[in-house]
Design an enzyme around this catalytic site. Structure first.
Site, mmCIF file in Angstrom:
data_model
loop_
_atom_site.group_PDB
_atom_site.id
_atom_site.type_symbol
_atom_site.label_atom_id
_atom_site.label_comp_id
_atom_site.label_asym_id
_atom_site.label_seq_id
_atom_site.Cartn_x
_atom_site.Cartn_y
_atom_site.Cartn_z
ATOM 1 N N PRO A 10 39.530 -39.934 38.453
ATOM 2 C CA PRO A 10 40.083 -40.004 38.942
ATOM 3 C C PRO A 10 41.090 -38.345 37.967
ATOM 4 O O PRO A 10 40.956 -38.315 36.862
ATOM 5 C CB PRO A 10 40.551 -41.333 37.969
ATOM 6 C CG PRO A 10 40.000 -42.065 37.087
ATOM 7 C CD PRO A 10 38.996 -41.464 37.640
ATOM 8 N N ASN A 11 41.759 -38.565 38.733
ATOM 9 C CA ASN A 11 43.452 -37.035 38.459
ATOM 10 C C ASN A 11 42.424 -35.775 38.405
ATOM 11 O O ASN A 11 43.261 -34.618 38.348
ATOM 12 C CB ASN A 11 43.732 -37.735 36.575
ATOM 13 C CG ASN A 11 44.798 -38.804 37.267
ATOM 14 O OD1 ASN A 11 45.469 -39.028 38.014
ATOM 15 N ND2 ASN A 11 44.280 -39.534 36.244
ATOM 16 N N ARG A 18 47.225 -29.655 36.604
ATOM 17 C CA ARG A 18 46.839 -31.021 35.295
ATOM 18 C C ARG A 18 47.210 -30.706 34.251
ATOM 19 O O ARG A 18 46.039 -29.944 33.481
ATOM 20 C CB ARG A 18 46.127 -31.741 35.900
ATOM 21 C CG ARG A 18 46.273 -33.385 34.758
ATOM 22 C CD ARG A 18 45.126 -33.797 34.987
ATOM 23 N NE ARG A 18 45.052 -35.163 34.509
ATOM 24 C CZ ARG A 18 43.558 -35.273 33.788
ATOM 25 N NH1 ARG A 18 42.429 -35.469 34.176
ATOM 26 N NH2 ARG A 18 43.527 -36.672 33.098
ATOM 27 N N TYR A 23 43.622 -28.422 30.284
ATOM 28 C CA TYR A 23 42.820 -28.526 31.539
ATOM 29 C C TYR A 23 42.251 -27.080 31.635
ATOM 30 O O TYR A 23 41.176 -27.053 33.407
ATOM 31 C CB TYR A 23 42.909 -30.014 32.062
ATOM 32 C CG TYR A 23 42.489 -31.610 31.600
ATOM 33 C CD1 TYR A 23 41.379 -31.922 30.512
ATOM 34 C CD2 TYR A 23 43.826 -32.046 32.370
ATOM 35 C CE1 TYR A 23 41.381 -32.928 30.574
ATOM 36 C CE2 TYR A 23 43.418 -33.165 30.975
ATOM 37 C CZ TYR A 23 42.838 -33.878 30.701
ATOM 38 O OH TYR A 23 42.663 -35.442 30.455
ATOM 39 N N ASN A 74 31.507 -35.977 35.136
ATOM 40 C CA ASN A 74 32.870 -36.964 34.525
ATOM 41 C C ASN A 74 34.007 -37.927 35.399
ATOM 42 O O ASN A 74 34.806 -37.655 36.157
ATOM 43 C CB ASN A 74 33.673 -34.733 34.876
ATOM 44 C CG ASN A 74 35.147 -35.327 34.007
ATOM 45 O OD1 ASN A 74 35.642 -36.070 33.332
ATOM 46 N ND2 ASN A 74 36.179 -34.280 33.703
ATOM 47 N N ALA A 77 39.464 -40.526 32.835
ATOM 48 C CA ALA A 77 39.805 -42.232 32.135
ATOM 49 C C ALA A 77 38.979 -43.345 32.397
ATOM 50 O O ALA A 77 38.703 -43.898 31.557
ATOM 51 C CB ALA A 77 41.403 -42.307 32.297
ATOM 52 N N GLU A 98 26.714 -36.533 31.018
ATOM 53 C CA GLU A 98 28.180 -36.959 30.721
ATOM 54 C C GLU A 98 29.150 -35.777 30.330
ATOM 55 O O GLU A 98 28.809 -34.915 29.314
ATOM 56 C CB GLU A 98 28.720 -37.393 29.822
ATOM 57 C CG GLU A 98 30.504 -38.359 29.885
ATOM 58 C CD GLU A 98 30.421 -38.818 28.757
ATOM 59 O OE1 GLU A 98 29.132 -39.995 28.196
ATOM 60 O OE2 GLU A 98 31.092 -39.702 28.062
ATOM 61 N N HIS A 100 33.151 -33.619 29.795
ATOM 62 C CA HIS A 100 34.533 -33.751 29.648
ATOM 63 C C HIS A 100 35.160 -32.436 29.682
ATOM 64 O O HIS A 100 34.514 -31.662 28.710
ATOM 65 C CB HIS A 100 35.031 -34.443 28.724
ATOM 66 C CG HIS A 100 34.320 -36.205 28.659
ATOM 67 N ND1 HIS A 100 35.023 -36.741 29.725
ATOM 68 C CD2 HIS A 100 33.474 -37.015 28.122
ATOM 69 C CE1 HIS A 100 34.290 -37.979 29.405
ATOM 70 N NE2 HIS A 100 33.015 -37.656 28.920
ATOM 71 N N ARG A 107 41.147 -35.395 20.137
ATOM 72 C CA ARG A 107 42.086 -35.951 21.271
ATOM 73 C C ARG A 107 42.966 -37.478 20.463
ATOM 74 O O ARG A 107 42.683 -38.174 19.874
ATOM 75 C CB ARG A 107 42.420 -36.010 22.663
ATOM 76 C CG ARG A 107 41.667 -34.286 22.723
ATOM 77 C CD ARG A 107 42.064 -34.731 24.460
ATOM 78 N NE ARG A 107 42.900 -35.079 25.095
ATOM 79 C CZ ARG A 107 42.708 -35.244 26.556
ATOM 80 N NH1 ARG A 107 41.917 -35.470 27.556
ATOM 81 N NH2 ARG A 107 44.368 -35.297 26.947
HETATM 82 C C1 DQA Z 1 38.476 -36.048 30.759
HETATM 83 C C2 DQA Z 1 39.003 -36.908 29.087
HETATM 84 C C3 DQA Z 1 39.567 -38.059 29.721
HETATM 85 O O1 DQA Z 1 39.676 -38.614 28.770
HETATM 86 C C4 DQA Z 1 40.460 -37.870 30.541
HETATM 87 O O2 DQA Z 1 41.272 -39.165 30.720
HETATM 88 C C5 DQA Z 1 39.972 -37.046 31.794
HETATM 89 C C6 DQA Z 1 39.779 -35.650 31.193
HETATM 90 C C7 DQA Z 1 38.378 -34.714 30.802
HETATM 91 O O3 DQA Z 1 37.744 -33.902 31.731
HETATM 92 O O4 DQA Z 1 38.642 -33.524 29.364
HETATM 93 O O5 DQA Z 1 40.314 -37.605 32.795
HETATM 94 O O6 DQA Z 1 37.384 -36.495 31.514
#
Ligand code: DQA
Length: 148
Positions: A10-11, A18, A23, A74, A77, A98, A100, A107
């Site tokens: 998501p997102n 964003r 990011y 990735n 959330a 994994e 990020h 954070r």
């Molecule tokens: C994320 C880190 C997560 O905590 C966050 O909710 C994201 C992006 C990252 O790529 O840093 O959506 O996965």
């Protein structure tokens, strides 16, 4: 030949606009184009998907479980909340990396726990969009070494 599935949660479709201070400004399309070029050069197959929906992410993992050798994920959330996505990835029996973009360990406290890390071969965090490239490079180098 390695088959690599890059899955974003998501997102992450909003990358580029964003929260750029966290990011960066690179879009997901730009990241995917760079990864495709890397995979092509190495003679590997690569596929991409992104969804904002937990169940759709589970479906995508199930659809690719026979095809993929490695999942680079990735989960956004859902990393911190989704037992369902973890179970789907574990059920594939395939390798998981994994990633990020942000350093989740510096954070908010809720980002420090990941449901995926325990089943992941490795975790890459905090290097912005480079995390995808670094993870893919690792997968490609390992595949090359395994080739007789
Ligand atoms: C994320 C880190 C997560 O905590 C966050 O909710 C994201 C992006 C990252 O790529 O840093 O959506 O996965």
């Amino acid at each position: 030949m390695s088959r690599i599935f890059i899955l974003n949660g998501p997102n992450l479709n909003l990358l580029g606009t964003r929260e750029p201070s966290i990011y960066g400004t690179t879009t997901l399309a730009e990241i995917e184009a760079g990864l495709k070029a890397m995979a092509d050069r190495a003679g590997a197959e690569i596929a991409f998907a992104q969804s904002n929906h937990e169940g759709v992410l589970v479906d995508l993992v199930q659809e690719k479980r026979d095809w993929a050798d490695v999942f680079i994920v990735n989960a956004g959330a859902y990393t911190h909340t989704s037992v369902a996505l973890r179970d789907a990835l574990a059920a594939t029996g395939k390798r998981l990396i994994e990633v990020h973009l942000s350093n989740v360990h510096r954070r908010e406290a809720f980002r420090r726990h990941s449901y995926l890390s325990e089943i992941a071969e490795g975790v890459m965090a905090g290097f912005g969009p480079h995390v995808y490239r670094l993870a893919l490079e690792y997968v490609l180098i390992k595949a090359e070494r395994a080739t007789p």
